[in-house]
Design a protein around this motif. Structure first.
Motif, PDB file in Angstrom:
ATOM      1  N   CYS B  60      86.489  72.077 118.181  1.00  0.00           N
ATOM      2  CA  CYS B  60      85.732  71.183 117.295  1.00  0.00           C
ATOM      3  C   CYS B  60      84.518  71.128 116.275  1.00  0.00           C
ATOM      4  CB  CYS B  60      84.992  70.188 118.674  1.00  0.00           C
ATOM      5  SG  CYS B  60      86.117  69.830 119.930  1.00  0.00           S
ATOM      6  N   HIS B  61      83.834  72.253 116.716  1.00  0.00           N
ATOM      7  CA  HIS B  61      82.535  72.562 115.767  1.00  0.00           C
ATOM      8  C   HIS B  61      82.934  73.571 114.473  1.00  0.00           C
ATOM      9  CE1 HIS B  61      79.755  70.083 117.710  1.00  0.00           C
ATOM     10  NE2 HIS B  61      80.256  70.472 118.920  1.00  0.00           N
ATOM     11  N   SER B  62      82.336  72.951 113.487  1.00  0.00           N
ATOM     12  CA  SER B  62      82.417  74.205 112.180  1.00  0.00           C
ATOM     13  C   SER B  62      81.230  74.792 111.759  1.00  0.00           C
ATOM     14  CB  SER B  62      83.119  73.540 110.761  1.00  0.00           C
ATOM     15  OG  SER B  62      82.252  72.196 110.658  1.00  0.00           O
ATOM     16  N   ILE B  63      80.964  75.858 111.528  1.00  0.00           N
ATOM     17  CA  ILE B  63      79.707  76.276 110.955  1.00  0.00           C
ATOM     18  C   ILE B  63      80.107  76.707 109.559  1.00  0.00           C
ATOM     19  CG2 ILE B  63      77.924  78.053 111.240  1.00  0.00           C
ATOM     20  CD1 ILE B  63      78.107  77.883 113.717  1.00  0.00           C
ATOM     21  N   ARG B  64      79.966  75.739 108.644  1.00  0.00           N
ATOM     22  CA  ARG B  64      80.402  75.934 107.113  1.00  0.00           C
ATOM     23  C   ARG B  64      79.655  76.848 106.395  1.00  0.00           C
ATOM     24  NH1 ARG B  64      79.006  71.338 105.116  1.00  0.00           N
ATOM     25  NH2 ARG B  64      79.839  72.189 103.112  1.00  0.00           N
ATOM     26  N   TYR B  65      78.209  77.094 106.809  1.00  0.00           N
ATOM     27  CA  TYR B  65      77.434  78.299 106.012  1.00  0.00           C
ATOM     28  C   TYR B  65      77.760  79.680 106.307  1.00  0.00           C
ATOM     29  CZ  TYR B  65      74.404  74.133 104.561  1.00  0.00           C
ATOM     30  OH  TYR B  65      74.032  73.178 103.795  1.00  0.00           O
ATOM     31  N   ASP B  66      78.729  79.630 107.113  1.00  0.00           N
ATOM     32  CA  ASP B  66      79.188  81.117 107.657  1.00  0.00           C
ATOM     33  C   ASP B  66      80.526  80.971 107.474  1.00  0.00           C
ATOM     34  OD1 ASP B  66      78.626  83.837 108.521  1.00  0.00           O
ATOM     35  OD2 ASP B  66      79.012  83.118 110.524  1.00  0.00           O
ATOM     36  N   LYS B 164      71.101  80.640 115.392  1.00  0.00           N
ATOM     37  CA  LYS B 164      69.951  81.080 114.856  1.00  0.00           C
ATOM     38  C   LYS B 164      70.261  82.098 113.525  1.00  0.00           C
ATOM     39  CE  LYS B 164      65.675  83.355 115.352  1.00  0.00           C
ATOM     40  NZ  LYS B 164      64.537  83.824 116.151  1.00  0.00           N
ATOM     41  N   SER B 165      71.018  83.006 113.801  1.00  0.00           N
ATOM     42  CA  SER B 165      71.259  84.034 112.752  1.00  0.00           C
ATOM     43  C   SER B 165      72.031  83.439 111.521  1.00  0.00           C
ATOM     44  CB  SER B 165      72.399  85.019 113.169  1.00  0.00           C
ATOM     45  OG  SER B 165      73.634  84.636 113.168  1.00  0.00           O
ATOM     46  N   VAL B 166      72.676  82.266 111.674  1.00  0.00           N
ATOM     47  CA  VAL B 166      73.132  81.433 110.575  1.00  0.00           C
ATOM     48  C   VAL B 166      72.129  80.776 109.672  1.00  0.00           C
ATOM     49  CG1 VAL B 166      75.042  79.796 109.630  1.00  0.00           C
ATOM     50  CG2 VAL B 166      75.411  81.418 111.502  1.00  0.00           C
ATOM     51  N   ALA B 167      71.338  79.919 110.678  1.00  0.00           N
ATOM     52  CA  ALA B 167      70.526  79.116 110.006  1.00  0.00           C
ATOM     53  C   ALA B 167      69.163  79.595 109.511  1.00  0.00           C
ATOM     54  CB  ALA B 167      70.156  78.234 111.216  1.00  0.00           C
ATOM     55  N   GLU B 168      68.605  80.657 110.189  1.00  0.00           N
ATOM     56  CA  GLU B 168      67.646  81.306 109.490  1.00  0.00           C
ATOM     57  C   GLU B 168      67.760  82.643 108.850  1.00  0.00           C
ATOM     58  OE1 GLU B 168      64.549  82.094 112.696  1.00  0.00           O
ATOM     59  OE2 GLU B 168      63.968  79.797 112.589  1.00  0.00           O
TER      60      GLU B 168
END
Lengths: 403, 209
Positions: B60-66, B164-168
């Motif tokens: 269901c969820h994406s992590i587009r910045y990764d 956290k590793s994606v956001a920070e």
């Protein structure tokens, strides 16, 4: 070689004469206190905003689909050192306004708005007003939840004119609100016009106003902390190096505090909620404007009638503008005016309390406190003519003459 | 002198309250066992966390910045073509219009499109994310998020570490920034002191002290 080029230019541009007349022969009172450095700090803050803003414009995309990603991915993660530029710009906006507020309160304390400096005060007020609009327009650009919903609430405020008894039926407020948003809701048109205003029109107006302000400061001379005008031929110290080096050292301290926030404490200037992309279908639990508008917001919120609240917070701005004419006392500077000092403390505490109340939930107690401190704020302005009349009495009793 | 101290103290306290710590604002607290909080904030678990994310959340969820998209999109051959054109992170409007049918499918089953989690760590913080992922109904009653991670606190913590590793910024990057900050501040303080000392000497020579 460099010296020869320098001399060649100087013979034609007469820069050293300008330096001599404007910096060295320009005399200022010797006893200028620390708060006088807020002026130069504000100029530096303005330059920092312009330079960092130019770099941000290179990567920011004013488009509702890509604005959030361009700010939080391209700028914060992709391009090297752009995170630093964004941190500087976000913290810089808050510091700029903080310094401008401190500068205003310093001006009030030392009565720097009195003859012959009324015009400096009025131009300064215009700078303050344009600065608030600049901050407001810039706040929408990252297109996060706070940006979006903050603007929804702000654009609602003019509609409170429509609840007025007579003029309400003309729907002026709604017209203003639609004009602000460029439509019935906040969207691409709003973002586009806010971007244009924020990066071109408002900074140019600010630049012009700041130049006029500086010219007026030079034309009328700097006020002195004890309220006496100096005789520039006999007393006073050269502006350079006496003041430039002193305030230069203060400026380094200011920048050190500023960069402490930029590197180590950004959670207030880039708040967590704004890392959530704007979503028109998800209203956040707490919506409050930025701290520099909170005092006005609390005044607006604590007065039960919407229209009266609107009038009240605009009245504060108008009273601030006509301050030089409300205070016509012959005495200058809070140092020599005990009554004025008491009211000044009332003003400072009221405005700080109103700001802090703005982030608290609107319970009945808080609304009551808001009303009390609103009264305090107005009491300062309304007490000024009374204090002035009293002080004219003392002044004449001591044998003073009308100048 | 007393006035100066009083007004300065007032200004410092005021800016401390509005910029650093505001005791008048109530913040929700979420109880997280110390051992899991430590794991959730340790980005060395990010690699395991990413695998766990792919197994449990990616439906269901994406992590587009990764460059991580929802599973049905990830399986779509169009994605590769688009990534060749736009880069790893597709522009949001491109992503949302090309894969509209996948997103609408999710919306029909959950009532809304499950949010992208690229910056969620910055918005919510580790405590909330851990507590919510473990027991969604307890933290946010009525949410359509299913309790996929129920009874697996350690794996939940690892997923939070991945977020956290994606956001920070990475720990090395953070160290660099700290070093940069300390040197900038030290430079400014030293320059301020030098300016002040130099001013003393200049004024002495001019007889203005």
């Amino acid at each position: 070689m460099l010296g020869r080029i320098g001399r060649w230019i100087d013979e034609r541009a007469h820069l050293s004469e300008l330096w001599q007349s404007q910096m060295v022969d320009y005399k200022v009172p010797k006893n200028l206190t620390f708060p006088y450095a807020f002026g130069i700090m504000a100029i530096v803050a303005f330059v920092i905003q312009i330079v960092s803003g130019i770099f941000l414009t290179m990567y920011y995309q004013p488009n509702v689909h890509t604005a959030f990603d361009s700010a939080n991915y391209t700028i914060m993660k992709e391009v090297p050192f752009m995170w630093l530029i964004r941190h500087v710009h976000a913290a810089g906006a808050n510091f700029f306004l903080a310094i401008v507020y401190l500068h205003i309160f310093t001006g009030i304390y030392y009565n720097a708005y009195k003859k012959p400096r009324e015009l400096t005060w009025i131009v300064g007020w215009l700078i303050y007003f344009v600065l608030l609009v600049t901050a407001l327009t810039g706040y929408l650009l990252p297109w996060g939840q706070l940006s979006y919903w903050g603007m929804v609430v702000t654009a609602e405020i003019p509609t409170s004119i429509d609840s007025a008894p007579l003029i309400g039926k003309f729907k002026i407020g709604e017209t203003i609100s639609i004009w602000m948003k460029g439509g019935y809701e906040i969207g691409q048109i709003t973002l586009g016009r806010f971007f244009g205003l924020h990066i071109w029109l408002l900074p140019l107006i600010l630049l012009l106003l700041v130049s006029i302000h500086l010219y007026l400061v030079r034309a009328a001379g700097i006020s002195s902390p004890d309220g006496k005008e100096i005789d520039k031929k006999k007393e006073g110290v050269p502006f350079h190096p006496y003041i430039t080096l002193k305030e230069g050292a203060y400026l380094m301290g200011y920048l050190a505090v500023f960069f402490f926030f930029v590197f180590f404490h950004m959670s207030h200037f880039l708040p967590p909620d704004n890392y959530d992309p704007a979503d028109p279908f998800k209203t956040p639990a707490h919506i409050a404007p930025e701290w520099y508008l909170l005092a006005y917001y609390t005044v607006f919120r604590s007065i039960p009638d919407k229209f009266l609240g609107f009038v009240a917070f605009n009245l504060i701005l108008v009273l601030l503008l006509i301050l030089p004419f409300l205070d016509f006392s012959p005495l200058r500077s809070a140092r020599n005016r005990p009554l004025f000092f008491v009211m000044y403390v009332v003003l400072v505490i009221s405005s700080m309390a109103l700001t802090i109340l703005g982030v608290m939930p609107p319970t009945p107690t808080n609304a009551m406190l808001g009303l009390i401190f609103t009264a305090g704020l107005f009491a300062f302005f309304l007490a000024l003519p009374v204090i002035s009349v009293l002080e004219w009495g003392w002044y004449k009793a001591k044998g003073g003459e009308r100048r | 002198m007393i006035r100066a101290v009083f007004l300065t103290a007032l200004a410092v306290v005021f800016f401390f309250v509005i910029w650093v710590y505001n005791p008048f604002v109530h913040k929700e607290k979420y109880e997280v066992p110390q051992q899991y909080l430590k794991m959730a904030t340790d980005v060395s678990y990010a690699k395991e966390g990413k695998q766990l994310f792919e197994q449990n959340c990616q439906a269901c969820h994406s992590i587009r910045y990764d460059g991580v998209y929802i599973a049905s999109v990830q399986a779509n051959p169009n994605l590769k073509t688009l990534q060749e054109k736009y880069g790893k992170v597709l522009p949001r409007n491109v992503y949302e219009s090309v894969f509209q049918s996948d997103l609408i499918g999710l919306k029909e089953s959950f009532g809304k499109v499950p949010p992208d989690l690229s910056t969620m760590y910055l918005v919510k913080g580790p405590e909330y994310l851990f507590a919510f992922t473990l027991e969604p109904q307890k933290v946010l009653p009525g949410t359509s998020m299913p309790a996929v991670m129920a009874g697996r606190p350690e794996e939940t913590a690892k997923i939070v570490a991945y977020l956290k590793s994606v956001a920070e910024p990475s720990p090395e990057e953070k160290n660099k920034r700290t070093l940069m900050g300390v040197s900038v501040i030290a430079y400014l303080v030293v320059m301020g002191i030098l300016l002040w000392l130099w001013r003393g000497r200049v004024l002495k020579r001019m007889g203005l002290h």
